[in-house]
Design an enzyme around this catalytic site. Structure first.
Site, PDB file in Angstrom:
ATOM      1  N   GLY A 162       0.830  -1.214   0.000  1.00  0.00           N
ATOM      2  CA  GLY A 162       0.000   0.000   0.000  1.00  0.00           C
ATOM      3  C   GLY A 162       0.854   1.248   0.000  1.00  0.00           C
ATOM      4  CB  ALA A 163       4.247   1.753  -0.915  1.00  0.00           C
ATOM      5  N   GLY A 178       0.143   8.150   1.131  1.00  0.00           N
ATOM      6  CA  GLY A 178      -0.029   8.086   2.578  1.00  0.00           C
ATOM      7  C   GLY A 178       1.215   7.621   3.322  1.00  0.00           C
ATOM      8  N   GLY A 234       2.506   4.658   3.587  1.00  0.00           N
ATOM      9  CA  GLY A 234       3.340   3.677   2.890  1.00  0.00           C
ATOM     10  C   GLY A 234       4.394   4.346   2.018  1.00  0.00           C
ATOM     11  CB  SER A 272      -5.432   1.399  14.072  1.00  0.00           C
ATOM     12  OG  SER A 272      -6.171   2.530  14.493  1.00  0.00           O
ATOM     13  CE1 TYR A 284      -8.720   0.424  10.066  1.00  0.00           C
ATOM     14  CE2 TYR A 284      -9.002   1.575  12.159  1.00  0.00           C
ATOM     15  CZ  TYR A 284      -8.241   1.311  11.038  1.00  0.00           C
ATOM     16  OH  TYR A 284      -7.009   1.915  10.874  1.00  0.00           O
TER      17      TYR A 284
HETATM   18  N1  LIG Z   1      -3.940   7.605   8.866  1.00  0.00           N
HETATM   19  C1  LIG Z   1      -4.230   7.276  10.119  1.00  0.00           C
HETATM   20  O1  LIG Z   1      -4.627   8.134  10.929  1.00  0.00           O
HETATM   21  C2  LIG Z   1      -4.056   5.875  10.602  1.00  0.00           C
HETATM   22  C3  LIG Z   1      -4.334   5.597  11.960  1.00  0.00           C
HETATM   23  C4  LIG Z   1      -4.197   4.288  12.424  1.00  0.00           C
HETATM   24  C5  LIG Z   1      -3.775   3.291  11.566  1.00  0.00           C
HETATM   25  N2  LIG Z   1      -3.512   3.581  10.253  1.00  0.00           N
HETATM   26  C6  LIG Z   1      -3.097   2.466   9.377  1.00  0.00           C
HETATM   27  O2  LIG Z   1      -2.017   2.869   8.578  1.00  0.00           O
HETATM   28  C7  LIG Z   1      -2.025   2.141   7.339  1.00  0.00           C
HETATM   29  C8  LIG Z   1      -1.782   3.100   6.184  1.00  0.00           C
HETATM   30  O3  LIG Z   1      -2.874   3.982   6.106  1.00  0.00           O
HETATM   31  P1  LIG Z   1      -2.803   5.449   5.475  1.00  0.00           P
HETATM   32  O4  LIG Z   1      -3.263   6.384   6.525  1.00  0.00           O
HETATM   33  O5  LIG Z   1      -1.511   5.674   4.788  1.00  0.00           O
HETATM   34  O6  LIG Z   1      -3.998   5.339   4.427  1.00  0.00           O
HETATM   35  P2  LIG Z   1      -4.039   5.439   2.820  1.00  0.00           P
HETATM   36  O7  LIG Z   1      -3.379   6.686   2.381  1.00  0.00           O
HETATM   37  O8  LIG Z   1      -5.474   5.216   2.451  1.00  0.00           O
HETATM   38  O9  LIG Z   1      -3.146   4.225   2.384  1.00  0.00           O
HETATM   39  C9  LIG Z   1      -3.612   2.911   2.441  1.00  0.00           C
HETATM   40  C10 LIG Z   1      -2.964   2.137   1.347  1.00  0.00           C
HETATM   41  O10 LIG Z   1      -3.520   0.820   1.346  1.00  0.00           O
HETATM   42  C11 LIG Z   1      -3.861   0.504   0.015  1.00  0.00           C
HETATM   43  N3  LIG Z   1      -4.934  -0.480  -0.075  1.00  0.00           N
HETATM   44  C12 LIG Z   1      -6.202  -0.399   0.394  1.00  0.00           C
HETATM   45  N4  LIG Z   1      -6.891  -1.492   0.060  1.00  0.00           N
HETATM   46  C13 LIG Z   1      -6.046  -2.269  -0.641  1.00  0.00           C
HETATM   47  C14 LIG Z   1      -6.180  -3.524  -1.271  1.00  0.00           C
HETATM   48  N5  LIG Z   1      -7.324  -4.207  -1.269  1.00  0.00           N
HETATM   49  N6  LIG Z   1      -5.115  -4.036  -1.922  1.00  0.00           N
HETATM   50  C15 LIG Z   1      -3.967  -3.368  -1.948  1.00  0.00           C
HETATM   51  N7  LIG Z   1      -3.763  -2.169  -1.388  1.00  0.00           N
HETATM   52  C16 LIG Z   1      -4.807  -1.635  -0.735  1.00  0.00           C
HETATM   53  C17 LIG Z   1      -4.303   1.813  -0.616  1.00  0.00           C
HETATM   54  O11 LIG Z   1      -4.281   1.711  -2.017  1.00  0.00           O
HETATM   55  P3  LIG Z   1      -5.218   2.639  -2.959  1.00  0.00           P
HETATM   56  O12 LIG Z   1      -4.492   3.950  -3.054  1.00  0.00           O
HETATM   57  O13 LIG Z   1      -5.276   1.871  -4.231  1.00  0.00           O
HETATM   58  O14 LIG Z   1      -6.545   2.731  -2.258  1.00  0.00           O
HETATM   59  C18 LIG Z   1      -3.217   2.739  -0.046  1.00  0.00           C
HETATM   60  O15 LIG Z   1      -2.048   2.669  -0.801  1.00  0.00           O
HETATM   61  C19 LIG Z   1      -3.374   1.411   7.287  1.00  0.00           C
HETATM   62  O16 LIG Z   1      -3.163   0.038   7.581  1.00  0.00           O
HETATM   63  C20 LIG Z   1      -4.177   2.068   8.396  1.00  0.00           C
HETATM   64  O17 LIG Z   1      -5.134   1.198   8.970  1.00  0.00           O
HETATM   65  C21 LIG Z   1      -3.617   4.843   9.768  1.00  0.00           C
END
Ligand SMILES: NC(=O)c1ccc[n+]([C@@H]2O[C@H](COP(=O)([O-])OP(=O)(O)OC[C@H]3O[C@@H](n4cnc5c(N)ncnc54)[C@H](OP(=O)(O)O)[C@@H]3O)[C@@H](O)[C@H]2O)c1
Length: 318
Positions: free
Chosen positions: A33-34, A37, A39, A161, A187
């Site tokens: 997921g890089a 965000g 990643g 999370s 979630y």
């Molecule tokens: N941001 C926060 O406040 C927060 C807080 C707690 C935990 N987290 C955790 O941190 C991690 C990264 O989140 P983020 O905040 O960077 O969110 P993000 O920007 O939405 O990034 C998530 C990534 O996961 C990918 N993804 C989603 N569904 C997928 C699938 N079915 N197959 C392959 N890739 C998939 C997305 O790809 P697409 O671009 O194609 O959708 C995106 O690259 C997540 O696991 C999240 O639960 C984040």
């Protein structure tokens, strides 16, 4: 990996501050997921310290742009690979391609995730959040384990999370067949599964030099909130004690790179980290930080492993 000190590391520490003085040349890192965000920032920061990085994404155009930005900034070798974590066929095909090209994997960051989405299923029929956040990474990690073991010392970092505090793994109603679907409970259980997976991975692999960690990155404005309505932001604010203490993306990814590289974590794992520190168990009803006891329970971790094997139809004898 070379020295660093955690003195002063905390909520606002950035990836580059965590990695200062750490040399990752000769290491291969894979970040799921890089394409954006946390990643993309995790991959950039590791590449900036000399790691070769593999970015996985389902949107190859978006990931290609992220990869080029990393190459331009760091000069690192960056690969982009298609991986859909809601499809076990895609996970298995990717793992095969990866292993045909790379013998050893030093750092695996299971970062991809979805949050609070409407009720839906993966391509294999699993509840979407559990299937994507846990089962996809469960199969991926197991299939890549031989490369991690060959690279040992190696590390596995899974993005959990603070949302894990909203639910244990609901072993008696995993897919919401008895109770109505609740997007936050779904979630929460998927993010508890991420912690339990790290606990069981550590039990199975830790003695052979592969250590596993689960991470709460903080609250960071990213595309993760794409399914959230106004009242959902209020829900998250209330859970945070009435205020949202936001982080930048560079601080949000800091705990991931800390888990992946901190010298003081060498030789131990099965841990939950936040703000670049190992978190304490906290079951208090007002707990805003820390990890719930149910998320690090070794019996639940074993039970989840067995259940996950049954669901994906494959036994992993690690
Ligand atoms: N941001 C926060 O406040 C927060 C807080 C707690 C935990 N987290 C955790 O941190 C991690 C990264 O989140 P983020 O905040 O960077 O969110 P993000 O920007 O939405 O990034 C998530 C990534 O996961 C990918 N993804 C989603 N569904 C997928 C699938 N079915 N197959 C392959 N890739 C998939 C997305 O790809 P697409 O671009 O194609 O959708 C995106 O690259 C997540 O696991 C999240 O639960 C984040």
């Amino acid at each position: 990996m070379a020295s660093a000190t955690t003195d002063g590391f905390g909520h606002d520490t950035t990836t580059d501050e965590v990695l200062e003085g750490i040399d990752l040349s000769g290491k291969l890192a894979l970040v799921t997921g890089a394409s954006g965000g946390l990643g993309a920032e995790t991959a950039r920061a590791l590449a900036a310290r000399g790691a070769q990085v593999v970015l996985t994404a389902r949107d190859l155009a978006k990931a290609g742009a992220a990869a080029q930005a990393i190459r331009d900034e760091t000069g690192a070798q960056v690969e982009v690979e298609e991986l859909e974590l809601d499809s076990l066929a895609s996970v298995r095909a990717f793992a095969q391609r990866f292993l045909s090209r790379h013998d050893a994997l030093h750092l695996l960051v299971n970062n991809a995730g979805v949050m609070a989405c409407p009720e839906s299923k993966t391509q294999d029929g699993f509840e979407l959040q559990f299937g994507t956040n846990h089962l996809g990474h469960f199969v991926l990690t197991n299939l890549l384990a031989p490369a991690l073991l060959r690279a040992a010392p190696a590390r596995i970092v899974s993005l959990s999370s603070r949302g894990h505090q909203q639910s244990p793994v609901r072993f008696d109603d995993l897919a919401f067949e008895k109770e109505p679907y609740d997007k936050w409970v779904a979630y929460g259980q998927s993010k508890t599964a991420n912690v339990l997976f790290a606990v069981e991975l550590e039990r199975r692999l830790g003695g052979r030099g592969v250590h596993a960690y689960a991470v709460h990155p903080g609250v960071i404005p990213t595309d993760l909130s794409r399914h959230m309505a106004k009242e959902d932001f209020e829900h998250v604010r209330q859970r945070g004690g009435g205020k949202l203490q936001l982080k930048t993306v560079a601080s949000g990814a800091a705990t991931s790179v800390y888990a992946a590289t901190a010298p003081e974590l060498e030789g131990r794992g099965g841990l939950y980290l936040e703000d670049c520190h190992v978190a304490e168990i906290d079951d208090g009803s007002e707990a805003r930080s820390g990890v719930r006891a149910y998320a690090v329970d070794p019996d639940a971790a074993k039970r989840l492993w067995t259940l996950s094997e049954e669901l994906v139809g494959q036994v992993f004898d690690l």
